[in-house]
Design a protein around this motif. Sequence first.
Motif, PDB file in Angstrom:
ATOM      1  N   SER A  27       0.836  -1.215   0.000  1.00 29.49           N
ATOM      2  CA  SER A  27       0.000   0.000   0.000  1.00 29.49           C
ATOM      3  C   SER A  27       0.866   1.259   0.000  1.00 29.49           C
ATOM      4  O   SER A  27       0.600   2.203  -0.751  1.00 29.49           O
ATOM      5  N   SER A  28       1.890   1.260   0.835  1.00 29.67           N
ATOM      6  CA  SER A  28       2.754   2.446   0.889  1.00 29.67           C
ATOM      7  C   SER A  28       3.500   2.639  -0.421  1.00 29.67           C
ATOM      8  O   SER A  28       3.606   3.743  -0.931  1.00 29.67           O
ATOM      9  N   ILE A  55      -8.370  -1.216   4.724  1.00 29.55           N
ATOM     10  CA  ILE A  55      -8.616  -2.230   3.684  1.00 29.55           C
ATOM     11  C   ILE A  55      -9.065  -3.554   4.296  1.00 29.55           C
ATOM     12  O   ILE A  55      -8.793  -3.833   5.462  1.00 29.55           O
ATOM     13  N   ALA A  56      -9.721  -4.351   3.459  1.00 31.17           N
ATOM     14  CA  ALA A  56      -9.929  -5.756   3.790  1.00 31.17           C
ATOM     15  C   ALA A  56      -8.684  -6.494   3.313  1.00 31.17           C
ATOM     16  O   ALA A  56      -8.117  -6.164   2.276  1.00 31.17           O
ATOM     17  N   LEU A  57      -8.266  -7.491   4.076  1.00 32.89           N
ATOM     18  CA  LEU A  57      -7.024  -8.180   3.730  1.00 32.89           C
ATOM     19  C   LEU A  57      -7.175  -9.004   2.455  1.00 32.89           C
ATOM     20  O   LEU A  57      -6.247  -9.094   1.652  1.00 32.89           O
ATOM     21  N   LEU A  58      -8.358  -9.597   2.272  1.00 31.32           N
ATOM     22  CA  LEU A  58      -8.602 -10.450   1.099  1.00 31.32           C
ATOM     23  C   LEU A  58      -9.890 -10.031   0.415  1.00 31.32           C
ATOM     24  O   LEU A  58     -10.759  -9.439   1.056  1.00 31.32           O
ATOM     25  N   SER A 162      -7.990  -3.585  -5.711  1.00 37.19           N
ATOM     26  CA  SER A 162      -8.103  -4.761  -6.582  1.00 37.19           C
ATOM     27  C   SER A 162      -6.723  -5.285  -6.943  1.00 37.19           C
ATOM     28  O   SER A 162      -6.467  -6.487  -6.929  1.00 37.19           O
ATOM     29  N   GLU A 163      -5.816  -4.351  -7.252  1.00 39.39           N
ATOM     30  CA  GLU A 163      -4.448  -4.747  -7.617  1.00 39.39           C
ATOM     31  C   GLU A 163      -3.723  -5.391  -6.441  1.00 39.39           C
ATOM     32  O   GLU A 163      -3.033  -6.394  -6.596  1.00 39.39           O
ATOM     33  N   LEU A 164      -3.891  -4.791  -5.276  1.00 41.79           N
ATOM     34  CA  LEU A 164      -3.272  -5.359  -4.071  1.00 41.79           C
ATOM     35  C   LEU A 164      -3.758  -6.795  -3.852  1.00 41.79           C
ATOM     36  O   LEU A 164      -2.964  -7.708  -3.599  1.00 41.79           O
ATOM     37  N   ASP A 471     -12.416  -2.643  -0.251  1.00 38.35           N
ATOM     38  CA  ASP A 471     -12.332  -4.075  -0.500  1.00 38.35           C
ATOM     39  C   ASP A 471     -12.389  -4.283  -2.022  1.00 38.35           C
ATOM     40  O   ASP A 471     -12.561  -3.326  -2.781  1.00 38.35           O
ATOM     41  N   SER A 472     -12.220  -5.517  -2.473  1.00 38.42           N
ATOM     42  CA  SER A 472     -12.458  -5.792  -3.880  1.00 38.42           C
ATOM     43  C   SER A 472     -13.307  -7.063  -3.988  1.00 38.42           C
ATOM     44  O   SER A 472     -13.755  -7.598  -2.975  1.00 38.42           O
TER      45      SER A 472
END
Length: 476
Positions: A27-28, A55-58, A162-164, A471-472
């Motif tokens: 993220s950073s 964020i949500a982790l997953l 989404s990319e993360l 989230d994604s």
Amino acid sequence: MTVDGTHHAALASGLVDELVGEALVWSSLHGLVVGDRIIQRSGTVPGVGMVHAPIALLPMPFPEDYWRQACELAPIFNELVDRVSLDGKFLQDSLSRTKKVDAFTGRLLDIHSEMLQINKKEDIRLGLHRSDYMLDAETNLLLQIELNTISSSFSGLSCLVSELHRNLLDRYGNHLGLDSRKVPGNKALSQSAEALAKAWKEYCNSSAVVLFVVQPEERNMYDQHWLSSKLKEIYAITSIRRTLAEIDAEGEALPDGSLIIGGQAVAVVYFRAGYSPRDYPSESEWSARFLIEKSNAVKCPSISYHLVGTKKIQQELAKPNVLERFLENEDDIAKLRKCFAGLWSLDNAEGVNRAIERPELFVLKPQREGGGNNIYGEDVRKTLVKLQQEGSEELAAYILMQRIFPASSLAYLVRDGIYHHDQVISELGIYGTYLRNKDEVVMNEQSGYLMRTKVSSSNEGGVAAGFAVLDSVYLT
Ligand code: ADP
Ligand code: MG
């Protein structure tokens, strides 16, 4: 581990720590960040403190059919907003009772009616909308929460989430039994930038800038800076950022209608402020809004587009035979209607009485945007009974909505570097971009998505307001 919605069941804590660590570094490095505190804007200095976005982790499992349904609705809503915006009388009439009791909506309507009086035409019309949905577990229907036509935020950060998630699944997917290809690509940022750039181009002044109207105090500035940086990098378009108060101080309209801010001509005005009464602490802000509206700059949104996105109009459009006034295609009408939840004005005695009997099945919404305003549960009953007893005109300031109950699941939510494993529900937002110049529709697209996830015990849903995380989607 399965992919049927249970993949957020508890993971080994060592693995969670590792995933969270990776997610925060990512993220950073990639700008999935928000301000670390609310910064009072001074001049053009943005404030440098930052922290990873909540964020949500997953990614959140979401059925592919409903996903497609939501995406298909975007161009239809885009067109609907445009059509409704042209019917000034419909907007004025529908909001006339709200106006009597709600000064803020009243002021917006005053600007709108002045534009009607001078017969102001917006040839170039730009919409960056986001339609929000929840999947109701009782009826298995995808139901619309609301349609945002002003300041639809997170187009910059949502695609990074989404990319993360894809990135995490590329690396840990085998472990987790998850496939990164099930996270749909998200073009929210590039398409929002494209729409702004195309609007800028339609305006035909290559030395003009895009004006971002911002709040004096903001934490979500990096989401906005993503857009301005894309405009610069890809389209070589300069953006400037100003508060409404600054616009009032520096702005002027030339006799030909051009909007000038600090000596610079403005092609497109993009509002990331101006949707809440808090954004207008004095007459200065209203006079800036008026200056912008009467200028010939492209507004995203115009006052009409803004009003179309009000909750009152959402409720009016859900009445029988109203969509038919604006759209011809019966399939389109059926698709829209299918996603409408029950909506009532408070002059509907049947709806009100039912809500007093069973308040837990309803949400009471004042005519406000931006989170934290809705009324739930026992407070619905109390408020309705009180307003009824007073025979209050104030009833008109609210709409009543069927409460949607999404299925809850377990997820890891990460905020300020700390994770929680919680029971959560999600809200899917689909971005829509629309650009029109007179009779030519230049753009009418579904443009990416935003999933927001919140602990299921919380009623409200805003990320910026502190209720939800970004989230994604994981298609199932
Ligand atoms: P705002 O303009 O403040 O964003 P919304 O209509 O989106 O207003 O409501 C805020 C939040 O309240 C939503 O994000 C959602 O979490 C929740 N909410 C709104 N309407 C409903 C509903 N009908 N059923 C359940 N939750 C709702
Ligand atoms: Mg909302």
